[in-house]
Write a protein that holds these residues in place. Structure first.
Motif, PDB file in Angstrom:
ATOM      1  N   ALA A 155     -48.570  -4.357 -65.791  1.00  0.00           N
ATOM      2  CA  ALA A 155     -49.651  -3.578 -66.397  1.00  0.00           C
ATOM      3  C   ALA A 155     -49.510  -3.470 -67.910  1.00  0.00           C
ATOM      4  CB  ALA A 155     -49.688  -2.191 -65.768  1.00  0.00           C
ATOM      5  N   GLN A 156     -48.293  -3.276 -68.392  1.00  0.00           N
ATOM      6  CA  GLN A 156     -48.088  -3.114 -69.835  1.00  0.00           C
ATOM      7  C   GLN A 156     -48.492  -4.373 -70.601  1.00  0.00           C
ATOM      8  OE1 GLN A 156     -44.088  -2.023 -70.931  1.00  0.00           O
ATOM      9  NE2 GLN A 156     -44.579  -1.814 -73.106  1.00  0.00           N
ATOM     10  N   LYS A 157     -48.111  -5.541 -70.078  1.00  0.00           N
ATOM     11  CA  LYS A 157     -48.468  -6.794 -70.750  1.00  0.00           C
ATOM     12  C   LYS A 157     -49.966  -7.056 -70.672  1.00  0.00           C
ATOM     13  CE  LYS A 157     -44.199  -9.475 -70.753  1.00  0.00           C
ATOM     14  NZ  LYS A 157     -43.599 -10.782 -70.451  1.00  0.00           N
ATOM     15  N   LEU A 158     -50.567  -6.709 -69.558  1.00  0.00           N
ATOM     16  CA  LEU A 158     -52.012  -6.904 -69.429  1.00  0.00           C
ATOM     17  C   LEU A 158     -52.778  -6.001 -70.390  1.00  0.00           C
ATOM     18  CD1 LEU A 158     -52.458  -7.232 -65.559  1.00  0.00           C
ATOM     19  CD2 LEU A 158     -52.455  -9.064 -67.259  1.00  0.00           C
ATOM     20  N   SER A 159     -52.285  -4.810 -70.606  1.00  0.00           N
ATOM     21  CA  SER A 159     -52.910  -3.915 -71.587  1.00  0.00           C
ATOM     22  C   SER A 159     -52.807  -4.490 -72.996  1.00  0.00           C
ATOM     23  CB  SER A 159     -52.251  -2.529 -71.539  1.00  0.00           C
ATOM     24  OG  SER A 159     -52.534  -1.906 -70.300  1.00  0.00           O
ATOM     25  N   GLN A 160     -51.673  -5.117 -73.297  1.00  0.00           N
ATOM     26  CA  GLN A 160     -51.513  -5.791 -74.593  1.00  0.00           C
ATOM     27  C   GLN A 160     -52.521  -6.923 -74.726  1.00  0.00           C
ATOM     28  OE1 GLN A 160     -46.861  -6.121 -74.164  1.00  0.00           O
ATOM     29  NE2 GLN A 160     -47.422  -6.738 -76.225  1.00  0.00           N
ATOM     30  N   LEU A 161     -52.638  -7.712 -73.668  1.00  0.00           N
ATOM     31  CA  LEU A 161     -53.580  -8.836 -73.680  1.00  0.00           C
ATOM     32  C   LEU A 161     -55.002  -8.344 -73.894  1.00  0.00           C
ATOM     33  CD1 LEU A 161     -54.091 -11.898 -73.252  1.00  0.00           C
ATOM     34  CD2 LEU A 161     -54.312 -11.392 -70.800  1.00  0.00           C
ATOM     35  N   LYS A 162     -55.374  -7.315 -73.163  1.00  0.00           N
ATOM     36  CA  LYS A 162     -56.722  -6.755 -73.296  1.00  0.00           C
ATOM     37  C   LYS A 162     -56.981  -6.300 -74.728  1.00  0.00           C
ATOM     38  CE  LYS A 162     -59.670  -2.971 -71.728  1.00  0.00           C
ATOM     39  NZ  LYS A 162     -59.779  -1.754 -70.894  1.00  0.00           N
ATOM     40  N   GLU A 163     -56.017  -5.624 -75.329  1.00  0.00           N
ATOM     41  CA  GLU A 163     -56.178  -5.103 -76.687  1.00  0.00           C
ATOM     42  C   GLU A 163     -56.359  -6.233 -77.701  1.00  0.00           C
ATOM     43  OE1 GLU A 163     -53.764  -2.222 -79.837  1.00  0.00           O
ATOM     44  OE2 GLU A 163     -53.131  -2.319 -77.748  1.00  0.00           O
ATOM     45  N   ILE A 164     -55.624  -7.320 -77.514  1.00  0.00           N
ATOM     46  CA  ILE A 164     -55.698  -8.455 -78.442  1.00  0.00           C
ATOM     47  C   ILE A 164     -57.019  -9.208 -78.287  1.00  0.00           C
ATOM     48  CG2 ILE A 164     -54.697 -10.711 -79.020  1.00  0.00           C
ATOM     49  CD1 ILE A 164     -51.974  -9.518 -78.065  1.00  0.00           C
ATOM     50  N   VAL A 165     -57.419  -9.414 -77.038  1.00  0.00           N
ATOM     51  CA  VAL A 165     -58.517 -10.331 -76.727  1.00  0.00           C
ATOM     52  C   VAL A 165     -59.901  -9.689 -76.808  1.00  0.00           C
ATOM     53  CG1 VAL A 165     -59.531 -11.655 -74.812  1.00  0.00           C
ATOM     54  CG2 VAL A 165     -57.085 -11.865 -75.330  1.00  0.00           C
ATOM     55  N   THR A 166     -60.005  -8.426 -76.444  1.00  0.00           N
ATOM     56  CA  THR A 166     -61.318  -7.777 -76.338  1.00  0.00           C
ATOM     57  C   THR A 166     -62.174  -7.903 -77.606  1.00  0.00           C
ATOM     58  OG1 THR A 166     -60.561  -6.245 -74.636  1.00  0.00           O
ATOM     59  CG2 THR A 166     -62.507  -5.597 -75.903  1.00  0.00           C
ATOM     60  N   PRO A 167     -61.618  -7.693 -78.811  1.00  0.00           N
ATOM     61  CA  PRO A 167     -62.478  -7.827 -80.002  1.00  0.00           C
ATOM     62  C   PRO A 167     -63.091  -9.212 -80.171  1.00  0.00           C
ATOM     63  CG  PRO A 167     -60.426  -6.717 -80.548  1.00  0.00           C
ATOM     64  CD  PRO A 167     -60.261  -7.247 -79.159  1.00  0.00           C
ATOM     65  N   HIS A 168     -62.438 -10.229 -79.621  1.00  0.00           N
ATOM     66  CA  HIS A 168     -62.933 -11.608 -79.753  1.00  0.00           C
ATOM     67  C   HIS A 168     -63.959 -11.979 -78.678  1.00  0.00           C
ATOM     68  CE1 HIS A 168     -59.837 -12.603 -82.764  1.00  0.00           C
ATOM     69  NE2 HIS A 168     -59.029 -11.856 -82.029  1.00  0.00           N
ATOM     70  N   LEU A 169     -63.862 -11.334 -77.503  1.00  0.00           N
ATOM     71  CA  LEU A 169     -64.695 -11.753 -76.373  1.00  0.00           C
ATOM     72  C   LEU A 169     -65.742 -10.729 -75.937  1.00  0.00           C
ATOM     73  CD1 LEU A 169     -62.090 -13.533 -74.035  1.00  0.00           C
ATOM     74  CD2 LEU A 169     -63.626 -14.537 -75.730  1.00  0.00           C
TER      75      LEU A 169
END
Length: 264
Positions: A155-169
């Motif tokens: 969950a922690q890594k997925l939250s990191q991924l979401k935070e990084i990717v969301t502004p782009h997608l």
């Protein structure tokens, strides 16, 4: 209100925490089917993860919505009647960042599941869903279309991924958690809510006559699209806030049977 169709999520809504359907839920669904009222499974699973439950419920007519609204199949033979896909290139940044974080990437196109490695997480997923896996050398080299992409990790890594990717997608694709260890992406036209409304329209049923049940973030669009959107008690607060009604009982307490008995 005269409700005419029910769309139900599977995992932790219809299925209990042991991923089983209670006898009481089975009996209620079969009685509903005998009245010719459609009971539609609407799930993030691929069709291979749904087929055993279709047989268990003895569903012989109607429809199944899979991959969070990306595909609709018609019973009894589960013929694909509608599919929404998107180019893998659209989510390249998500794939790149997932690789950097060591998150398992699962790419889907209809019945095909592709992944780069057979990690313990991927193996556990494939056994749970009873699906064969196609190994690919590098997700970034896949240049076809996808019905969905699932990122499988802590969950922690997925939250990191979401935070990084969301502004782009954001605004280009749909992104959501289907549980705390699965973060998923589908095309903009693929959501449980949109699929439920399209199918209801095909059947001549207004949105006001739809009942929908769910427990997770990927169910929110379906709960909001329905005339009556119902969250089970084990749903997180964000899902409960999106529902018209929150049950006092969980998926372990025959929630689907309770709703069928009360509203149908």
């Amino acid at each position: 209100m005269n409700y005419k169709i029910i769309f139900s999520d599977m995992d932790y809504t219809l299925l209990n925490h042991n991923l089983q359907i209670s006898q009481k839920n089975k009996n209620a669904i079969q009685k509903l089917s005998a009245k010719n009222i459609p009971f539609v499974l609407c799930t993030g699973r691929g069709i291979y993860g749904v087929e055993p439950f279709v047989k268990e419920l003895s569903l012989t007519k109607g429809y199944v919505i899979t991959q969070n609204g990306a595909a609709i199949y018609e019973l009894p033979h589960l013929n694909l009647i509608e599919m929404y896909s998107f180019p893998a290139e659209e989510i390249r940044i998500a794939l790149q960042e997932a690789q950097k974080l060591g998150i398992d990437i699962q790419l889907y196109y209809d019945r095909i599941l592709m992944t780069e490695r057979l990690s313990p997480r991927v193996i556990a997923y494939s056994q749970r869903m009873e699906v064969d896996i196609t190994l690919i050398p590098d997700a970034l080299e896949y240049n076809g279309n996808l019905t969905k992409c699932l990122f499988n990790g802590p969950a922690q890594k997925l939250s990191q991924l979401k935070e990084i990717v969301t502004p782009h997608l954001e605004g280009k694709v749909n992104m959501f958690f289907s549980n705390k260890e699965y973060w998923e992406i589908t095309g903009l036209e693929a959501s449980k809510g949109k699929a439920a409304l399209r199918l209801a329209q095909k059947l001549g049923i207004p949105s006001s006559s739809i009942v929908a049940m769910g427990d997770s973030e990927n169910d929110i669009s379906m709960l909001q699209a329905a005339g009556l959107g119902i969250a089970v008690s084990n749903a997180p607060e964000s899902v409960k806030k999106s529902a018209h009604k929150v049950l006092e009982i969980s998926c372990d307490e025959d929630a689907v049977a309770h709703v069928i008995e009360e509203y149908f």
